[in-house]
Design a protein around this motif. Structure first.
Motif, short mmCIF file in Angstrom:
data_model
loop_
_atom_site.label_atom_id
_atom_site.label_comp_id
_atom_site.label_asym_id
_atom_site.label_seq_id
_atom_site.Cartn_x
_atom_site.Cartn_y
_atom_site.Cartn_z
N ALA A 1 -1.83 -2.42 -6.60
CA ALA A 1 -0.42 -2.35 -6.22
C ALA A 1 0.30 -1.23 -6.97
CB ALA A 1 0.26 -3.69 -6.51
N ARG A 2 -0.07 -1.03 -8.24
CA ARG A 2 0.61 0.01 -9.01
C ARG A 2 0.28 1.39 -8.46
NH1 ARG A 2 -0.71 -0.57 -15.02
NH2 ARG A 2 1.13 0.72 -15.36
N ARG A 3 -0.98 1.55 -8.01
CA ARG A 3 -1.36 2.83 -7.41
C ARG A 3 -0.59 3.06 -6.10
NH1 ARG A 3 -5.44 6.74 -7.07
NH2 ARG A 3 -5.94 7.31 -4.94
N ARG A 4 -0.45 1.98 -5.34
CA ARG A 4 0.28 2.12 -4.07
C ARG A 4 1.74 2.48 -4.33
NH1 ARG A 4 -3.14 -1.92 -2.51
NH2 ARG A 4 -1.67 -3.59 -3.00
N ALA A 5 2.33 1.85 -5.37
CA ALA A 5 3.72 2.17 -5.70
C ALA A 5 3.84 3.64 -6.10
CB ALA A 5 4.19 1.26 -6.84
N ALA A 6 2.86 4.12 -6.89
CA ALA A 6 2.89 5.51 -7.31
C ALA A 6 2.74 6.43 -6.10
CB ALA A 6 1.77 5.78 -8.32
N LEU A 7 1.85 6.06 -5.18
CA LEU A 7 1.66 6.89 -3.98
C LEU A 7 2.92 6.92 -3.13
CD1 LEU A 7 -2.01 5.98 -2.99
CD2 LEU A 7 -1.14 8.23 -3.68
N ASP A 8 3.63 5.78 -3.07
CA ASP A 8 4.90 5.76 -2.33
C ASP A 8 5.89 6.74 -2.93
OD1 ASP A 8 4.02 3.96 -0.54
OD2 ASP A 8 4.93 2.19 -1.50
N GLN A 9 5.96 6.69 -4.28
CA GLN A 9 6.87 7.59 -4.98
C GLN A 9 6.47 9.05 -4.72
OE1 GLN A 9 7.31 6.39 -9.05
NE2 GLN A 9 8.47 8.24 -9.57
N ALA A 10 5.15 9.31 -4.76
CA ALA A 10 4.65 10.65 -4.51
C ALA A 10 5.01 11.10 -3.11
CB ALA A 10 3.15 10.70 -4.72
N GLU A 11 4.96 10.16 -2.18
CA GLU A 11 5.23 10.48 -0.78
C GLU A 11 6.65 11.04 -0.61
OE1 GLU A 11 4.02 11.31 2.74
OE2 GLU A 11 2.72 10.34 1.26
#
Lengths: 255, 273
Positions: free
Chosen positions: A112-122
């Protein structure tokens, strides 16, 4: 938020003086262009601001505290070349800063933390126009896209100071124009203090709110290394709208 | 026609033909001289006929040995590959740790680099007796010979590759907040891993050399052991297939490592075309 004071800074190597008597007071949020002929210490000055090297004399203060002795997350950097990590995809390059911050041991986020980071990166990738290239490797990108990636990568750590060493030097004219719009839009939004080395005077004057010209004022023809370059012109561009904001936030009247 | 020879290209079929030619020539030369010698003396052992070699291969690969009960070719192959595998794995771990440490950390470079440079100049075969004395005549001394022979090269090669990395990448990682450990794990390691695989490929020849030398001197099984054992009986019908088999194994290992690099590090291939 990020005022920079440079007090009587010298940079001397064994047989030559590169910089001498550099004194600057840069208010927070200023966009500074460092211009001047090649070999006059612009890049050396940037390396000092980045703590890649330490001045041989004088001090540099960031927000009234001495600059830390090594590069750190407070100061982001965009180089002309080798800006992104070749073994990571575009989105992996952008979340890297978040992974370093969030996972001290593995330097990698999962679940989940990686997904949150990827969202932010997006969000950041969208703002630099790289959404479509998120799964590509840097080598597959054009020069302009690589520099956008480098900028996106630094933005993720929200640096107070952004240092750029001829970031657009290798780009063609059309791409440069796009990059100017992009960097100005990002700077207006985030308002970090920017230092950009450029050999292109026009680029300096069109982007910056302050132009710092480096040159040698003393020259000994028998010993070319005896004297270094200094800031010969320190030119705030008061006609620019953005400077009004910068000046308004100053605790004292500008000199 | 009329073009310079450097400009004359050949097609796919041509490349296969010209590539196969030396092999065919070799086989034909061998067949001719073997037939000549056997016509002279049917008991000649130096250049056995292909049929004799074929029968020997069949025996080595299928019939259990009368003394040990094992099928010799597979017993020898397993023993040799085990030693080679452990030796190369050990050397790789040392190479990776030593290479990154020396290439990245100035204090370790100052402390270790001269010592590694000197050690890498010691001929490993010269200290093989010492290894036998220290580690005994068992597996450990053979594995150690491979490690001692290969690791210094890997360490020096990787240290060079690490220090050749653009400084910009290390600075950039620091501005993204990375610690030294995180830089090693996320920046340096992934970028030198394919270079390690390449360095292992280059040292395969040396690793086989050390393996066979060690087996020739003190072993009870292994490909090198077998060759040096049957040498006493001039059994060229065993030696020749064993040499071919070793060559094939080395070639296969090289191929596998190359494929491994392509599959595991896709970024190496991207953007090249």
């Amino acid at each position: 938020m990020s005022t920079l004071s440079v007090r009587n800074v010298w940079m001397e190597y064994a047989d030559q003086v590169v910089l001498e008597r550099v004194n600057l007071e840069i208010p927070s949020g200023e966009f500074c262009a460092l211009v001047g002929p090649s070999g006059c210490g612009k890049t050396t000055f940037l390396r000092l601001l980045l703590s890649m090297e330490r001045p041989t004399r004088g001090t540099i203060l960031l927000d009234d505290a001495p600059l830390s002795a090594e590069p750190g997350p407070g100061r982001g950097v965009v180089f002309q070349k080798y800006s992104a990590f070749p073994h990571l995809t575009v989105s992996e390059n952008v979340i890297l800063g978040l992974e370093f911050a969030g996972s001290p041991v593995l330097g990698k986020l999962f679940g989940a933390r990686r997904r949150a980071a990827l969202d932010q990166a997006e969000t950041i990738l969208a703002s630099v126009g790289l959404s479509g290239a998120r799964d590509k490797y840097p080598a597959e990108l054009s020069g302009g896209m690589q520099q956008r990636l480098a900028i996106a990568q630094t933005l993720v750590r929200k640096p107070k100071v952004l240092l750029m060493d001829e970031p657009f030097g290798a780009l063609d004219v059309g791409t440069k124009a796009q990059m100017y719009e992009l960097i100005l839009a990002l700077w207006r939004e985030v308002r970090m203090t920017v230092f950009m080395v450029t050999h292109d005077l026009k680029e300096g004057f069109s982007l910056a709110t302050r132009v710092l010209a480096f040159d040698k004022v003393r020259l000994d023809p028998d010993a070319p290394g005896a004297y270094g370059a200094t800031v010969t012109f320190n030119l705030p561009l008061d006609e620019k709208a953005e400077r009004a904001d910068i000046v308004a936030k100053l605790p004292f009247a500008p000199v | 026609m009329g073009r310079r020879i450097i400009n004359r290209r050949l097609g796919y079929g041509g490349a296969i033909f010209w590539g196969a030619l030396p092999f065919l020539a070799f086989v034909m030369l061998y067949a001719t001289f073997s037939a000549l010698r056997l016509a002279d003396n049917p008991g000649d052992k130096l250049l056995p006929a292909f049929s004799t070699i074929g029968n020997t291969i069949l025996r080595l690969a299928t019939v259990p040995d009368a003394r040990t009960g094992g099928i010799l070719l597979w017993v020898d192959t397993e023993a040799s590959l085990m030693r080679l595998g452990i030796g190369l794995a050990g050397a790789s771990v040392l190479g990776l740790i030593g290479g990154i440490a020396i290439g990245l950390i100035p204090y370790l470079r100052a402390g270790l680099s001269p010592v590694v440079a000197v050690i890498s100049m010691v001929p490993p075969m010269a200290i093989l007796p010492i290894l036998f004395i220290v580690f005994g005549l068992d597996e450990l001394s053979k594995v150690m010979l491979i490690i001692i022979g290969v690791a210094p090269f890997l360490i020096r090669d990787l240290a060079m590759k690490v220090s050749d990395m653009p400084i910009e990448l290390l600075i950039k990682a620091q501005t993204l907040g990375a610690s030294t450990w995180q830089i090693v794990l996320r920046v340096v390691l992934p970028q030198v891993a394919p270079k390690l695989v390449d360095a292992i490929r280059l040292s395969l020849g040396a690793a086989w050399l050390f393996l066979i030398s060690a087996e020739a001197i003190a072993a009870t099984d292994g490909l090198g052991y077998r060759i040096f054992l049957v040498r006493r009986y001039l059994a060229m019908d065993v030696i020749l297939p064993y040499v071919a088999w070793i060559t094939l194994l080395a070639f296969a290992m090289d191929w596998v490592l190359r494929r491994f690099n392509r599959l595991c590090f896709p970024w190496l291939q991207r953007g090249l075309s």
